[in-house]
Write a protein that holds these residues in place. Structure first.
Motif, PDB file in Angstrom:
ATOM      1  N   TYR A 101       0.812  -1.218   0.000  1.00  0.00           N
ATOM      2  CA  TYR A 101       0.000   0.000   0.000  1.00  0.00           C
ATOM      3  C   TYR A 101       0.849   1.274   0.000  1.00  0.00           C
ATOM      4  CZ  TYR A 101      -3.942  -3.064   0.292  1.00  0.00           C
ATOM      5  OH  TYR A 101      -4.865  -4.030  -0.017  1.00  0.00           O
ATOM      6  N   ILE A 102       2.089   1.188   0.435  1.00  0.00           N
ATOM      7  CA  ILE A 102       2.997   2.328   0.244  1.00  0.00           C
ATOM      8  C   ILE A 102       3.279   2.497  -1.248  1.00  0.00           C
ATOM      9  CG2 ILE A 102       5.364   3.132   0.595  1.00  0.00           C
ATOM     10  CD1 ILE A 102       5.238   1.882   3.392  1.00  0.00           C
ATOM     11  N   TRP A 103       3.550   1.402  -1.920  1.00  0.00           N
ATOM     12  CA  TRP A 103       3.791   1.435  -3.375  1.00  0.00           C
ATOM     13  C   TRP A 103       2.549   1.936  -4.103  1.00  0.00           C
ATOM     14  CZ3 TRP A 103       5.906  -3.492  -6.308  1.00  0.00           C
ATOM     15  CH2 TRP A 103       6.354  -3.112  -7.582  1.00  0.00           C
ATOM     16  N   LEU A 104       1.390   1.444  -3.700  1.00  0.00           N
ATOM     17  CA  LEU A 104       0.143   1.861  -4.345  1.00  0.00           C
ATOM     18  C   LEU A 104      -0.124   3.345  -4.115  1.00  0.00           C
ATOM     19  CD1 LEU A 104      -2.115   0.617  -6.028  1.00  0.00           C
ATOM     20  CD2 LEU A 104      -3.333   0.115  -3.910  1.00  0.00           C
ATOM     21  N   THR A 105       0.205   3.849  -2.924  1.00  0.00           N
ATOM     22  CA  THR A 105       0.048   5.272  -2.643  1.00  0.00           C
ATOM     23  C   THR A 105       0.962   6.103  -3.535  1.00  0.00           C
ATOM     24  OG1 THR A 105      -0.563   4.802  -0.343  1.00  0.00           O
ATOM     25  CG2 THR A 105       0.181   7.040  -0.853  1.00  0.00           C
ATOM     26  N   LEU A 163       8.486   3.809 -25.403  1.00  0.00           N
ATOM     27  CA  LEU A 163       7.991   4.137 -24.064  1.00  0.00           C
ATOM     28  C   LEU A 163       7.686   2.837 -23.317  1.00  0.00           C
ATOM     29  CD1 LEU A 163       7.008   6.216 -21.999  1.00  0.00           C
ATOM     30  CD2 LEU A 163       4.776   6.171 -23.122  1.00  0.00           C
ATOM     31  N   ASP A 164       8.323   2.646 -22.167  1.00  0.00           N
ATOM     32  CA  ASP A 164       8.148   1.408 -21.405  1.00  0.00           C
ATOM     33  C   ASP A 164       8.282   1.701 -19.906  1.00  0.00           C
ATOM     34  OD1 ASP A 164       7.859  -1.238 -20.664  1.00  0.00           O
ATOM     35  OD2 ASP A 164       9.957  -1.739 -21.033  1.00  0.00           O
ATOM     36  N   VAL A 165       7.167   2.095 -19.305  1.00  0.00           N
ATOM     37  CA  VAL A 165       7.130   2.295 -17.858  1.00  0.00           C
ATOM     38  C   VAL A 165       6.002   1.443 -17.280  1.00  0.00           C
ATOM     39  CG1 VAL A 165       8.051   4.650 -17.930  1.00  0.00           C
ATOM     40  CG2 VAL A 165       5.564   4.281 -18.064  1.00  0.00           C
ATOM     41  N   GLY A 166       6.007   1.276 -15.979  1.00  0.00           N
ATOM     42  CA  GLY A 166       4.912   0.557 -15.356  1.00  0.00           C
ATOM     43  C   GLY A 166       5.379  -0.549 -14.427  1.00  0.00           C
ATOM     44  N   VAL A 167       4.400  -1.213 -13.841  1.00  0.00           N
ATOM     45  CA  VAL A 167       4.677  -2.195 -12.794  1.00  0.00           C
ATOM     46  C   VAL A 167       4.155  -3.583 -13.174  1.00  0.00           C
ATOM     47  CG1 VAL A 167       4.676  -0.462 -10.966  1.00  0.00           C
ATOM     48  CG2 VAL A 167       2.515  -1.518 -11.646  1.00  0.00           C
ATOM     49  N   SER A 168       3.859  -3.798 -14.439  1.00  0.00           N
ATOM     50  CA  SER A 168       3.217  -5.055 -14.833  1.00  0.00           C
ATOM     51  C   SER A 168       4.152  -6.249 -14.739  1.00  0.00           C
ATOM     52  CB  SER A 168       2.646  -4.936 -16.246  1.00  0.00           C
ATOM     53  OG  SER A 168       3.662  -4.607 -17.172  1.00  0.00           O
ATOM     54  N   TYR A 169       5.469  -6.046 -14.928  1.00  0.00           N
ATOM     55  CA  TYR A 169       6.395  -7.171 -14.802  1.00  0.00           C
ATOM     56  C   TYR A 169       6.443  -7.650 -13.354  1.00  0.00           C
ATOM     57  CZ  TYR A 169       8.249  -6.114 -19.500  1.00  0.00           C
ATOM     58  OH  TYR A 169       8.395  -5.898 -20.848  1.00  0.00           O
ATOM     59  N   ALA A 170       6.526  -6.720 -12.419  1.00  0.00           N
ATOM     60  CA  ALA A 170       6.530  -7.089 -11.003  1.00  0.00           C
ATOM     61  C   ALA A 170       5.230  -7.793 -10.628  1.00  0.00           C
ATOM     62  CB  ALA A 170       6.728  -5.848 -10.136  1.00  0.00           C
ATOM     63  N   LEU A 171       4.120  -7.296 -11.153  1.00  0.00           N
ATOM     64  CA  LEU A 171       2.824  -7.915 -10.862  1.00  0.00           C
ATOM     65  C   LEU A 171       2.767  -9.338 -11.399  1.00  0.00           C
ATOM     66  CD1 LEU A 171      -0.088  -7.697  -9.833  1.00  0.00           C
ATOM     67  CD2 LEU A 171      -0.712  -6.760 -12.063  1.00  0.00           C
ATOM     68  N   ARG A 229      10.668 -10.797   1.479  1.00  0.00           N
ATOM     69  CA  ARG A 229      10.659 -11.816   0.425  1.00  0.00           C
ATOM     70  C   ARG A 229       9.690 -11.445  -0.693  1.00  0.00           C
ATOM     71  NH1 ARG A 229      10.253 -17.512   3.504  1.00  0.00           N
ATOM     72  NH2 ARG A 229       8.941 -16.323   4.934  1.00  0.00           N
ATOM     73  N   TRP A 230       8.551 -10.840  -0.344  1.00  0.00           N
ATOM     74  CA  TRP A 230       7.627 -10.370  -1.385  1.00  0.00           C
ATOM     75  C   TRP A 230       8.309  -9.344  -2.280  1.00  0.00           C
ATOM     76  CZ3 TRP A 230       6.292  -5.099  -0.944  1.00  0.00           C
ATOM     77  CH2 TRP A 230       5.461  -4.623  -1.969  1.00  0.00           C
ATOM     78  N   LEU A 231       9.018  -8.393  -1.653  1.00  0.00           N
ATOM     79  CA  LEU A 231       9.689  -7.347  -2.425  1.00  0.00           C
ATOM     80  C   LEU A 231      10.796  -7.938  -3.289  1.00  0.00           C
ATOM     81  CD1 LEU A 231       9.782  -4.317  -2.966  1.00  0.00           C
ATOM     82  CD2 LEU A 231      11.401  -4.098  -1.060  1.00  0.00           C
ATOM     83  N   THR A 232      11.460  -8.970  -2.789  1.00  0.00           N
ATOM     84  CA  THR A 232      12.500  -9.631  -3.575  1.00  0.00           C
ATOM     85  C   THR A 232      11.925 -10.236  -4.845  1.00  0.00           C
ATOM     86  OG1 THR A 232      13.784 -10.137  -1.578  1.00  0.00           O
ATOM     87  CG2 THR A 232      14.256 -11.447  -3.550  1.00  0.00           C
ATOM     88  N   VAL A 233      10.782 -10.890  -4.728  1.00  0.00           N
ATOM     89  CA  VAL A 233      10.123 -11.474  -5.904  1.00  0.00           C
ATOM     90  C   VAL A 233       9.737 -10.372  -6.898  1.00  0.00           C
ATOM     91  CG1 VAL A 233       8.127 -12.765  -6.733  1.00  0.00           C
ATOM     92  CG2 VAL A 233       9.270 -13.464  -4.622  1.00  0.00           C
ATOM     93  N   ALA A 234       9.099  -9.317  -6.387  1.00  0.00           N
ATOM     94  CA  ALA A 234       8.641  -8.234  -7.262  1.00  0.00           C
ATOM     95  C   ALA A 234       9.802  -7.559  -7.977  1.00  0.00           C
ATOM     96  CB  ALA A 234       7.839  -7.217  -6.446  1.00  0.00           C
TER      97      ALA A 234
END
Length: 224
Positions: A34-38, A148-156, A111-116
């Protein structure tokens, strides 16, 4: 006189205060998500204030394309994870709550952050490396180096994949099949570098199986 029957138990009333406390507890159980989402919400608001031309130029400078990666890879790998192309935040709020938050509660924040991060960084390097090879051999035009290549879809995608190990069998295999189909069909039909990046993220998430194993408990020595 006949004895009166006991009154049925009353259900506790849900007040606004209790609902807020429940939501707060839910958010605190997955702080990184939720910090990331904020942060994504703040940057989405900023993007909405930009003109279309300025937005494209602004995001391109924070893009993990070949041109920017060759100039300052660490900067763009970090900054690209905090901007959404188009600024549509609500779908990400749903996806983060559905996938990132459960993964963080299960694995723990580190560990979650490591995966992402592994999915975000390694899938970017894989997809852009293949794109660079394609440009070098004339399969795509050189202008693709500045895509143009930004975003968080790879981590998701990586987190979606690692959640496979959270689901008990036999449903685990149904979930895994659905994930492979969802990310595999675009790779076969579209064959873009982002499709490759998403599928690579899934494989990276699955490769993070060692992070999903419970830490061994410390054994106490018997008293002498």
């Amino acid at each position: 006189m006949t004895p009166s029957s006991p009154a049925p138990p009353t259900r506790p009333r849900t007040t606004a205060g209790s609902w807020i406390r429940s939501v707060g507890s839910w958010i605190r159980s997955a702080p990184g998500t939720y910090i990331w989402l904020t942060a994504l919400f703040v940057t989405a608001v900023i993007v909405h204030q930009m003109s279309p031309d300025f937005e494209e130029d602004f995001l391109r400078q924070r893009s993990t394309n070949i041109h920017e990666l060759s100039r300052d890879p660490a900067r763009v790998l970090i900054t690209s994870a905090f901007w959404i192309d188009g600024g549509h935040w609500v779908p990400y709020a749903v996806l983060y709550t559905a996938f990132h938050a459960p993964a963080e509660r299960w694995l723990g924040t580190l560990r979650w952050l490591t995966v992402a991060l592994a999915a975000h960084v390694l899938a970017t390097l894989v997809s852009e490396g293949v794109l660079a090879w394609a440009i070098r051999h004339g399969h795509v035009p050189p202008a693709a180096a500045n895509t143009l290549d930004v975003g968080v879809s790879y981590a998701l995608a990586g987190v979606v994949a690692v959640l496979t190990y959270r689901i008990p069998a036999p449903w685990r295999y149904v979930y895994l099949f659905a994930v492979l189909v969802f990310y595999g069909i675009p790779l076969i039909t579209g064959r873009t570098f982002t499709d490759l990046g998403h599928f690579a993220s899934v494989l990276i998430g699955l490769a993070c199986y060692p992070l999903t194993r419970s830490r061994p408990k410390t054994k106490t020595l018997p008293a002498q």
